[in-house]
Design an enzyme around this catalytic site. Sequence first.
Site, short mmCIF file in Angstrom:
data_model
loop_
_atom_site.label_atom_id
_atom_site.label_comp_id
_atom_site.label_asym_id
_atom_site.label_seq_id
_atom_site.Cartn_x
_atom_site.Cartn_y
_atom_site.Cartn_z
NE ARG A 58 -4.29 -1.42 0.11
CZ ARG A 58 -4.49 -2.49 -0.65
NH1 ARG A 58 -3.51 -2.87 -1.47
NH2 ARG A 58 -5.61 -3.17 -0.60
CD GLU A 109 -2.59 3.08 -5.43
OE1 GLU A 109 -3.58 2.31 -5.49
OE2 GLU A 109 -1.47 2.69 -5.11
CG HIS A 158 -2.43 -0.86 -6.74
ND1 HIS A 158 -2.73 -0.15 -5.62
CD2 HIS A 158 -2.42 -2.17 -6.36
CE1 HIS A 158 -2.92 -0.97 -4.59
NE2 HIS A 158 -2.73 -2.20 -5.02
#
Length: 320
Positions: free
Chosen positions: A240, A269, A287
């Site tokens: 993360r 994000e 990601h």
Amino acid sequence: MAAKKVLWITRKLSDKSLERAAKDYDAIINYEDGLHSADEIVEMSAKVDAILPCHSELFTADVAARLDPRVKIIANHSVGVDHCNLDALKARGIVVTNTPDVLSDATAETAFLLMLGAARRAVEGDRIVRSGAWNFWSPSFMVGKQVTGQRLGIIGMGRVGQAMARKARGFDMEVHYFNRRRLPKEREQGAQFHDDIDSLLAVADFLSLHCPATPETTGMINAERIARLPDGAVIVNTARGALVDEPALIKALTSGKIFAAGLDCFITEPGGNPAFSAFENVFMLPHIGSATVQTRDAMGARALDNLDAFFAGKNPTDAL
């Protein structure tokens, strides 16, 4: 025949997952794959019995308090549940599940890709060839950092961390790890346990992050901890973005304290941090750690298995 339960799937999942959901549920599917606001989530909760979200949907304490009582379960299409306020959801009597196990290898593969790409200057090399600027070679050209035989520090020795360690052994890396609890010896497979993060950092030529984002881990890789790494270390993050103090990492990249970084996740994000784009020694991905066909199918199946168990009156395997 009892009516099918109404299931809202907030994002476009794999075809196999959506086909199964449409067969077994009265499924409301977001084929447009757009994001949903807090108010939209609350509004939809009055129309469905269950929600199958991804980490892009935020179930904050405020959202949890406003959810319609009709919703009984949130079956996440993710392992991480930092987008869910678990205490607030449980206080409402809502069951929350995730999808562990099935994405460990895919995420570890991405971590290794980032580690190798960062260490061997993949961004810079790719640009040189693509731009037509490759017109020179010498023994000192594009020299990177070797991975084989080096010391790998892993923070978070859960399923993904253990998968990363297994892959590292194929590169003859010396594996060190920090975890809340020491693993049984047979699962360590020779990895060296550290009961203190700072002790681990001192021997991490490569540092790979595999722990959840919590209030305790937010910003854990800060200026003080980066300073404890060996000079020229490489930092990899497929967990993360919140784990890393991004301004501190940028400062360390600028000074040369950190040789390179491989990042699959960011504080913001989607979008990432534009400041990293100035560094050719930062290898970035959007990601996509678990983004393989096999893994996406398996994640959808795991989420639906949890829903099936819940509506059959059983305790879902992955209830949190």
